[in-house]
Design a protein around this motif. Structure first.
Motif, short mmCIF file in Angstrom:
data_model
loop_
_atom_site.label_atom_id
_atom_site.label_comp_id
_atom_site.label_asym_id
_atom_site.label_seq_id
_atom_site.Cartn_x
_atom_site.Cartn_y
_atom_site.Cartn_z
N TYR A 56 0.85 -1.19 0.00
CA TYR A 56 0.00 0.00 0.00
C TYR A 56 0.89 1.23 0.00
O TYR A 56 1.86 1.31 0.75
N GLN A 57 0.53 2.19 -0.84
CA GLN A 57 1.27 3.45 -0.89
C GLN A 57 0.31 4.56 -1.28
O GLN A 57 -0.57 4.35 -2.11
N ASN A 58 0.50 5.72 -0.69
CA ASN A 58 -0.39 6.87 -0.96
C ASN A 58 -1.85 6.50 -0.72
O ASN A 58 -2.74 6.96 -1.42
N GLY A 59 -2.08 5.65 0.27
CA GLY A 59 -3.45 5.28 0.61
C GLY A 59 -4.10 4.30 -0.34
O GLY A 59 -5.28 4.02 -0.24
N LYS A 60 -3.33 3.76 -1.30
CA LYS A 60 -3.91 2.86 -2.30
C LYS A 60 -3.11 1.57 -2.39
O LYS A 60 -1.91 1.55 -2.17
N SER A 61 -3.80 0.51 -2.78
CA SER A 61 -3.14 -0.77 -2.98
C SER A 61 -2.23 -0.71 -4.20
O SER A 61 -2.62 -0.20 -5.25
N LYS A 62 -1.03 -1.26 -4.05
CA LYS A 62 -0.10 -1.34 -5.18
C LYS A 62 -0.04 -2.76 -5.73
O LYS A 62 0.75 -3.04 -6.61
N GLY A 63 -0.88 -3.64 -5.18
CA GLY A 63 -0.92 -5.00 -5.70
C GLY A 63 -0.66 -6.05 -4.64
O GLY A 63 -0.31 -5.75 -3.50
N THR A 64 -0.85 -7.30 -5.05
CA THR A 64 -0.70 -8.45 -4.16
C THR A 64 0.06 -9.55 -4.89
O THR A 64 -0.16 -9.78 -6.07
N ILE A 65 0.93 -10.20 -4.16
CA ILE A 65 1.64 -11.38 -4.67
C ILE A 65 1.35 -12.53 -3.71
O ILE A 65 1.35 -12.36 -2.49
N LYS A 145 7.76 -12.92 -11.22
CA LYS A 145 8.45 -11.71 -10.79
C LYS A 145 7.76 -11.13 -9.57
O LYS A 145 6.62 -11.45 -9.26
N SER A 146 8.49 -10.26 -8.90
CA SER A 146 7.91 -9.59 -7.74
C SER A 146 7.27 -8.28 -8.21
O SER A 146 7.02 -8.10 -9.39
N PHE A 147 7.01 -7.37 -7.30
CA PHE A 147 6.38 -6.12 -7.68
C PHE A 147 7.28 -5.38 -8.67
O PHE A 147 8.50 -5.40 -8.57
N GLU A 148 6.67 -4.72 -9.64
CA GLU A 148 7.43 -4.16 -10.76
C GLU A 148 8.34 -3.01 -10.36
O GLU A 148 9.37 -2.79 -10.97
N GLU A 149 7.98 -2.27 -9.36
CA GLU A 149 8.84 -1.16 -8.95
C GLU A 149 9.36 -1.40 -7.54
O GLU A 149 8.74 -2.09 -6.75
N ASP A 150 10.52 -0.86 -7.28
CA ASP A 150 11.10 -1.03 -5.96
C ASP A 150 10.18 -0.41 -4.91
O ASP A 150 9.58 0.63 -5.13
N PHE A 151 10.12 -1.05 -3.77
CA PHE A 151 9.18 -0.63 -2.75
C PHE A 151 9.86 -0.84 -1.41
O PHE A 151 10.24 -1.94 -1.07
#
Length: 193
Positions: A56-65, A145-151
């Motif tokens: 979660y970032q900026n109050g929104k889901s960035k995805g699930t693995i 793959k994992s999340f597309e952008e570094d987190f």
């Protein structure tokens, strides 16, 4: 986030453990934090047969693995320390790291602890807090793959079965529940980046 998880805040009523890095806070209100644009959160929910990692970032889901990691994927008879069930993917993952496990064998704590260190590392790899691990591509479900952008989350929350082991006193019999749970959570607690 270059340091070990340094500050811990526990909310027992929620049954979750919050591992907090880089700043010390006394209490956490997740609903407020999730809408705080300065806060990024990773929630790792470990279940019997699967682990989901939600960002979660900026109050929104960035995805699930989803990862093929769960506490019941290795079952061990607590009286004899015999492995009574072993998930094939977990067995193959262990072999990648020269840990041989077989159904019917008598095992020991050190061998299972070694496996649990690998599983903890894969969870951390998923949220980009560690270098890529061999086992990640083997354990991720429906994708390679994992999340597309570094987190780099400010807060990492472990939920699900975690509460049973994180809030329990340490027990001498690591296999008392007949699964990986206790040792897996010890390795999460001891994790060092």
């Amino acid at each position: 986030m270059n340091e070990k998880f340094v500050n811990m805040v526990i909310d027992k009523s929620e049954g979750s453990r919050f591992l907090v890095s880089d700043k010390s806070i006394d209490t956490i209100n997740l609903s407020n934090l999730s809408s705080d644009r300065q806060t990024s959160i990773a929630r790792i929910n470990i279940k019997d047969e699967v682990t989901t990692v939600c960002l979660y970032q900026n109050g929104k889901s960035k995805g699930t693995i989803s990862l093929n990691i769960g506490v019941d994927q290795v079952k061990i008879d607590s009286n004899s320390n015999t492995i009574t069930y072993l998930n094939n993917d977990i067995r193959d993952l262990a072999r990648l790291y020269n840990i041989n496990l077989q159904e019917g064998e008598i095992t020991d704590v050190d061998k299972i602890r070694g496996l649990c260190k690998i599983l903890a590392d894969i969870m951390i790899t998923t949220i980009h807090l560690n270098d890529y691990s061999w086992g990640f591509s083997k354990m991720v479900i429906n994708g390679g793959k994992s999340f597309e952008e570094d987190f780099s989350p400010n807060i990492i929350i472990f939920t699900g079965i975690a509460s049973k082991y994180i809030f329990a006193d340490k027990q001498e019999d690591a296999f008392i529940d007949g699964n990986l749970g206790m040792l897996l959570y010890q390795e999460i607690n001891n994790y060092n980046i």
